[in-house]
Design an enzyme around this catalytic site. Structure first.
Site, PDB file in Angstrom:
ATOM      1  N   LYS A 107     -10.546  -2.499   7.217  1.00 46.20           N
ATOM      2  CA  LYS A 107      -9.396  -2.239   8.251  1.00 46.20           C
ATOM      3  C   LYS A 107      -9.816  -2.085   9.941  1.00 46.20           C
ATOM      4  CE  LYS A 107      -5.579   1.422   8.085  1.00 46.20           C
ATOM      5  NZ  LYS A 107      -6.284   2.795   6.877  1.00 46.20           N
ATOM      6  N   THR A 128      -4.719   5.742   2.849  1.00 41.67           N
ATOM      7  CA  THR A 128      -4.508   7.251   3.418  1.00 41.67           C
ATOM      8  C   THR A 128      -5.925   7.978   2.478  1.00 41.67           C
ATOM      9  OG1 THR A 128      -2.639   7.170   4.526  1.00 41.67           O
ATOM     10  CG2 THR A 128      -4.367   9.284   5.225  1.00 41.67           C
ATOM     11  N   GLU A 173       0.805  -1.122  -0.188  1.00 43.30           N
ATOM     12  CA  GLU A 173      -0.097   0.120  -0.364  1.00 43.30           C
ATOM     13  C   GLU A 173       0.844   1.705  -0.130  1.00 43.30           C
ATOM     14  OE1 GLU A 173      -2.229   2.490   3.204  1.00 43.30           O
ATOM     15  OE2 GLU A 173      -2.863   0.489   4.107  1.00 43.30           O
TER      16      GLU A 173
END
Length: 200
Positions: A134, A74, A44
Site C-alpha cells: 500500500k 488500519t 476494506e
C-alpha cells in the site's frame, strides 16, 4: 512466506477498492452490497473500534455469500491481526510498515498489505517477501512517485490510498498503480456509481 499469489487472486481485475471507515455495521453492509452490485468487488473495513470489528464481521459474512473476500484495514498491532483473522478477514491493511504485524499476519495465514512511502520501506517489505504494498498517503506522494518507483521496483504492485476519489483516480491508475483505494470520498453517495463507471 510471500502471499503475492493470494493478492494476485484477490485483486485480479479489480482496479478499485472501496474503504468503509467508521460507518457502523448497517451502513457498511449496505454500501458494500451497493459496491459489489456495481462491480467494485474489493472492499476494506478499517477496525479502529469494537463497532468497526462488528461491521467487518457483518461485511465478511455477506462477502462470503457472494464469494468475495473482505479486508481489515488500519491494522496497527499484532492483537488487531488476531482480531481480523478471527472474524474471517481475507487480508489485512496497515497505514505503515511494521515487520511484527506483517509476520503475525503471515503466521495467521492472512495476507498483509503494509503501507510504505519511501524506497527504504519498500526494500524492508521486499525483504519479507512482499511485492504487493500500500502506498500512503497517495495524493501527498503524487502520481510521479509511482512512476519513479517502477524503475527500481518493477516487481512491486502498489495499492494507492489516501485522498483519492472519482475525480483523480484515473491519474493514479495511468501512473501504474495496480489498485486505487477510495475511502473518505465515499461519504458522497455519488462516488460509488462514478467509480463503477471508471471500470468501463
Amino acid at each position: 512466506m510471500t502471499t503475492d499469489v493470494t493478492f494476485e487472486q484477490l485483486f485480479a481485475g479489480r482496479r478499485i477498492m472501496a474503504i468503509f471507515r467508521g460507518m457502523g455495521a448497517e451502513r457498511c453492509l449496505a454500501l458494500a452490497n451497493t459496491a459489489w452490485d456495481l462491480g467494485i468487488e474489493a472492499v476494506e473495513v478499517p477496525i479502529q473500534s469494537a463497532e468497526d470489528v462488528d461491521a467487518l464481521a457483518a461485511v465478511v459474512e455477506a462477502g462470503r455469500a457472494r464469494g468475495v473476500g473482505v479486508g481489515a484495514g488500519t491494522v496497527l498491532t499484532v492483537d488487531q491481526v488476531e482480531v481480523a483473522a478471527s472474524v474471517g478477514a481475507a487480508f489485512i491493511v496497515s497505514p505503515g510498515f511494521d515487520a511484527d504485524v506483517v509476520r503475525a499476519a503471515l503466521d495467521a495465514g492472512v495476507p498483509a498489505l503494509p503501507g510504505v512511502a519511501t524506497p527504504t520501506e519498500v526494500m524492508a517489505a521486499r525483504a519479507l517477501g512482499l511485492t504487493w504494498l500500500k502506498a500512503f498517503p497517495a495524493t501527498a506522494l503524487g502520481p510521479d512517485w509511482f512512476r519513479a518507483m517502477r524503475g527500481p521496483f518493477p516487481e512491486v504492485s502498489f495499492v494507492a490510498t489516501g485522498g483519492l476519489d472519482a475525480g483523480n483516480i484515473a491519474t493514479y491508475l495511468d501512473a501504474g498503480v495496480r489498485v486505487a483505494a477510495v475511502g473518505s470520498a465515499l461519504e458522497d453517495p455519488e462516488q460509488l456509481p462514478r467509480l463503477a463507471a471508471l471500470l468501463g
